[in-house]
Design a protein around this motif. Structure first.
Motif, PDB file in Angstrom:
ATOM      1  N   GLN A 246      -1.603 -20.253   9.629  1.00 40.53           N
ATOM      2  CA  GLN A 246      -2.501 -19.400   8.857  1.00 40.53           C
ATOM      3  C   GLN A 246      -2.591 -18.009   9.460  1.00 40.53           C
ATOM      4  O   GLN A 246      -2.549 -16.995   8.752  1.00 40.53           O
ATOM      5  N   GLN A 247      -2.703 -17.954  10.806  1.00 41.49           N
ATOM      6  CA  GLN A 247      -2.781 -16.654  11.468  1.00 41.49           C
ATOM      7  C   GLN A 247      -1.477 -15.878  11.315  1.00 41.49           C
ATOM      8  O   GLN A 247      -1.484 -14.654  11.083  1.00 41.49           O
ATOM      9  N   SER A 248      -0.339 -16.605  11.422  1.00 43.65           N
ATOM     10  CA  SER A 248       0.951 -15.918  11.259  1.00 43.65           C
ATOM     11  C   SER A 248       1.115 -15.403   9.832  1.00 43.65           C
ATOM     12  O   SER A 248       1.619 -14.295   9.614  1.00 43.65           O
ATOM     13  N   GLN A 249       0.672 -16.217   8.834  1.00 43.94           N
ATOM     14  CA  GLN A 249       0.736 -15.736   7.451  1.00 43.94           C
ATOM     15  C   GLN A 249      -0.150 -14.528   7.231  1.00 43.94           C
ATOM     16  O   GLN A 249       0.235 -13.575   6.540  1.00 43.94           O
ATOM     17  N   LEU A 250      -1.365 -14.553   7.866  1.00 40.12           N
ATOM     18  CA  LEU A 250      -2.270 -13.411   7.743  1.00 40.12           C
ATOM     19  C   LEU A 250      -1.649 -12.157   8.351  1.00 40.12           C
ATOM     20  O   LEU A 250      -1.693 -11.065   7.756  1.00 40.12           O
ATOM     21  N   LEU A 251      -1.059 -12.320   9.550  1.00 39.92           N
ATOM     22  CA  LEU A 251      -0.399 -11.179  10.187  1.00 39.92           C
ATOM     23  C   LEU A 251       0.778 -10.697   9.355  1.00 39.92           C
ATOM     24  O   LEU A 251       1.006  -9.484   9.245  1.00 39.92           O
ATOM     25  N   GLN A 252       1.514 -11.653   8.752  1.00 44.22           N
ATOM     26  CA  GLN A 252       2.644 -11.256   7.926  1.00 44.22           C
ATOM     27  C   GLN A 252       2.181 -10.487   6.692  1.00 44.22           C
ATOM     28  O   GLN A 252       2.791  -9.468   6.317  1.00 44.22           O
ATOM     29  N   LYS A 253       1.085 -10.965   6.070  1.00 45.72           N
ATOM     30  CA  LYS A 253       0.550 -10.254   4.910  1.00 45.72           C
ATOM     31  C   LYS A 253       0.056  -8.866   5.291  1.00 45.72           C
ATOM     32  O   LYS A 253       0.271  -7.890   4.559  1.00 45.72           O
ATOM     33  N   GLN A 254      -0.632  -8.781   6.448  1.00 49.54           N
ATOM     34  CA  GLN A 254      -1.099  -7.468   6.893  1.00 49.54           C
ATOM     35  C   GLN A 254       0.073  -6.526   7.146  1.00 49.54           C
ATOM     36  O   GLN A 254       0.043  -5.347   6.784  1.00 49.54           O
ATOM     37  N   LYS A 255       1.118  -7.086   7.768  1.00 47.70           N
ATOM     38  CA  LYS A 255       2.298  -6.267   8.036  1.00 47.70           C
ATOM     39  C   LYS A 255       2.944  -5.813   6.734  1.00 47.70           C
ATOM     40  O   LYS A 255       3.319  -4.632   6.580  1.00 47.70           O
ATOM     41  N   GLU A 256       3.076  -6.750   5.773  1.00 50.10           N
ATOM     42  CA  GLU A 256       3.659  -6.374   4.491  1.00 50.10           C
ATOM     43  C   GLU A 256       2.805  -5.343   3.758  1.00 50.10           C
ATOM     44  O   GLU A 256       3.331  -4.395   3.161  1.00 50.10           O
ATOM     45  N   THR A 257       1.461  -5.515   3.840  1.00 48.27           N
ATOM     46  CA  THR A 257       0.568  -4.556   3.180  1.00 48.27           C
ATOM     47  C   THR A 257       0.709  -3.175   3.793  1.00 48.27           C
ATOM     48  O   THR A 257       0.788  -2.153   3.083  1.00 48.27           O
ATOM     49  N   SER A 258       0.720  -3.132   5.134  1.00 54.41           N
ATOM     50  CA  SER A 258       0.874  -1.836   5.797  1.00 54.41           C
ATOM     51  C   SER A 258       2.221  -1.201   5.460  1.00 54.41           C
ATOM     52  O   SER A 258       2.308   0.017   5.226  1.00 54.41           O
ATOM     53  N   GLU A 259       3.273  -2.037   5.409  1.00 54.44           N
ATOM     54  CA  GLU A 259       4.585  -1.501   5.057  1.00 54.44           C
ATOM     55  C   GLU A 259       4.591  -0.990   3.620  1.00 54.44           C
ATOM     56  O   GLU A 259       5.175   0.063   3.326  1.00 54.44           O
ATOM     57  N   LYS A 260       3.926  -1.720   2.695  1.00 50.41           N
ATOM     58  CA  LYS A 260       3.864  -1.267   1.315  1.00 50.41           C
ATOM     59  C   LYS A 260       3.086   0.046   1.187  1.00 50.41           C
ATOM     60  O   LYS A 260       3.480   0.960   0.452  1.00 50.41           O
ATOM     61  N   ILE A 261       1.939   0.143   1.936  1.00 48.38           N
ATOM     62  CA  ILE A 261       1.148   1.380   1.890  1.00 48.38           C
ATOM     63  C   ILE A 261       1.964   2.549   2.421  1.00 48.38           C
ATOM     64  O   ILE A 261       1.984   3.651   1.845  1.00 48.38           O
ATOM     65  N   ALA A 262       2.662   2.311   3.568  1.00 45.71           N
ATOM     66  CA  ALA A 262       3.477   3.380   4.134  1.00 45.71           C
ATOM     67  C   ALA A 262       4.605   3.771   3.174  1.00 45.71           C
ATOM     68  O   ALA A 262       4.906   4.958   2.985  1.00 45.71           O
ATOM     69  N   ALA A 263       5.231   2.742   2.542  1.00 42.19           N
ATOM     70  CA  ALA A 263       6.310   3.044   1.603  1.00 42.19           C
ATOM     71  C   ALA A 263       5.780   3.805   0.389  1.00 42.19           C
ATOM     72  O   ALA A 263       6.431   4.732  -0.113  1.00 42.19           O
TER      73      ALA A 263
END
Length: 374
Positions: A246-263
């Motif tokens: 669950q924590q890894s999925q949360l971190l992955q989602k946060q990472k994807e969200t940050s990457e999407k915002i930056a993109a």
């Protein structure tokens, strides 16, 4: 010195025996050579090998075993005798000559004529039927039933010696009550001892069963506790893995969200200047246009130019026709002037009338062409 003097004498004896036709063994003592363990290659020649020097009588070919009737005397040297080779060749040549002469003198059957062949025919006194299958005949013979073997009689050895009898009265040899007492004591003691051993064994077995029952109860309790601890450990491990996932999925989602915002921010910054430049380049290339202006350029102007071209062509055509008529009239006038006195009218009236007719015809053709051009 003694050994050295004995060897020549022994060699002389061997040579003398060979000359006389008898055989005597003589060999110097030497070490046994090393023999090969395996066979040589198929293409390997045995003649290339060194001659085997036998040092054992069992492997010496010069030692004769068995029947000596057709004894073949071995040569002392390895090289064959030329006279013997020539004698063998002569004998082989004579045998071949005799065989060839025998074949020539033997009467042969002539060759069969064309379309026929030789067949083997029986020439014996009594003919025998030849067949591929051997004649078989069934023969039966009734035998008697097997009889049971009689039982073997009991072996009774022969009686030897003489029979002697002695009369013994009651009580002369022993007293049964006195003689049996020690035996009874031993038997009773053994029985009591065996009974005590059995009782002790039963008690020991009972104690072992009770101990085993207690051990099984303790073991079952320990197994139940171990299973409970294993189940608890399994639940803790699964909960831990679930939390980690669950924590890894949360971190992955946060990472994807940050990457999407930056993109998205990068795309907005990149497209801020890109969209106006693209539209301007497309507008310059003609992809964005005014419909009215486009209609005027594509439809109206080409039609106007076509109409103007057609009008100009008609005007040029009318002018050309007018020039042609004027040229023809002038040419006719010139022809008329070249023929004086051709008609009774005066020259001035003819010229005036002709000029009036030419002008009238030219004006009429011009008016006819102008309405067609309009």
């Amino acid at each position: 010195m003694a050994t050295g003097s004995m060897l020549p004498a022994r060699n002389q004896e061997a040579m003398a025996a060979a000359a006389s036709g008898t055989y005597s063994y003589c060999s110097r003592p030497r070490a046994l050579p090393a023999r090969r363990r395996y066979r040589g290659a198929p293409g390997h020649s045995e003649q290339e090998e060194e001659p085997v020097r036998y040092a054992n009588l069992m492997y010496d070919r010069r030692v004769v075993r068995g029947n000596t009737y057709a004894l073949h005397a071995l040569p002392w040297t390895a090289q064959p005798d030329p006279l013997e080779i020539q004698r063998q060749r002569e004998a082989h040549r004579k045998a071949l000559a005799r065989k060839r002469a025998k074949e020539q003198h033997q009467s042969r059957t002539p060759e069969p004529v064309e379309g026929r062949k030789h067949v083997d025919v029986q020439t014996e006194l009594y003919l025998e039927e030849l067949g591929d299958r051997i004649i078989e005949v069934d023969v039966e013979c009734q035998t008697d039933a097997f009889l049971d073997r009689p039982p073997t009689p009991l072996f009774i050895p022969a009686k030897t010696g003489r029979d002697v009898a002695t009369q013994i009265e009651e009580g002369e040899l022993f007293d049964f009550d006195i003689e049996v007492k020690p035996m009874l004591e031993v038997l009773i003691g053994k029985i009591i001892e065996q009974a005590l051993l059995e009782v002790m064994e039963e008690e020991e077995l009972a104690n072992l069963r009770a101990h085993q029952y207690a051990y099984e109860e303790l073991r079952n309790a320990e197994l139940a506790e171990v299973q409970r601890l294993e189940e608890q450990e399994r639940r803790h491990r699964e909960e831990k893995e679930r939390r980690k996932n669950q924590q890894s999925q949360l971190l992955q989602k946060q990472k994807e969200t940050s990457e999407k915002i930056a993109a998205r921010a990068f795309a907005q910054r990149y497209l801020a200047d890109l969209i106006p430049s693209v539209f301007s380049s497309l507008r310059d290339s003609g992809y964005f246009y005014d419909p009215v202006e486009r209609d005027i350029e594509k439809e109206f102007l080409p039609w106007v130019m076509a109409e103007v071209d057609e009008t100009l062509e008609k005007k040029i055509l009318g002018r050309g026709v007018l020039d042609t008529l004027i040229r023809e009239v002038v040419e006719k006038r010139l022809d008329a002037f070249d023929q004086p006195g051709a008609s009774g009218q005066p020259a001035g009236q003819t010229e005036a009338s002709h000029r009036g007719s030419v002008q009238t015809e030219a004006l009429h053709q011009t008016e006819t062409q102008e309405p067609e051009a309009e």
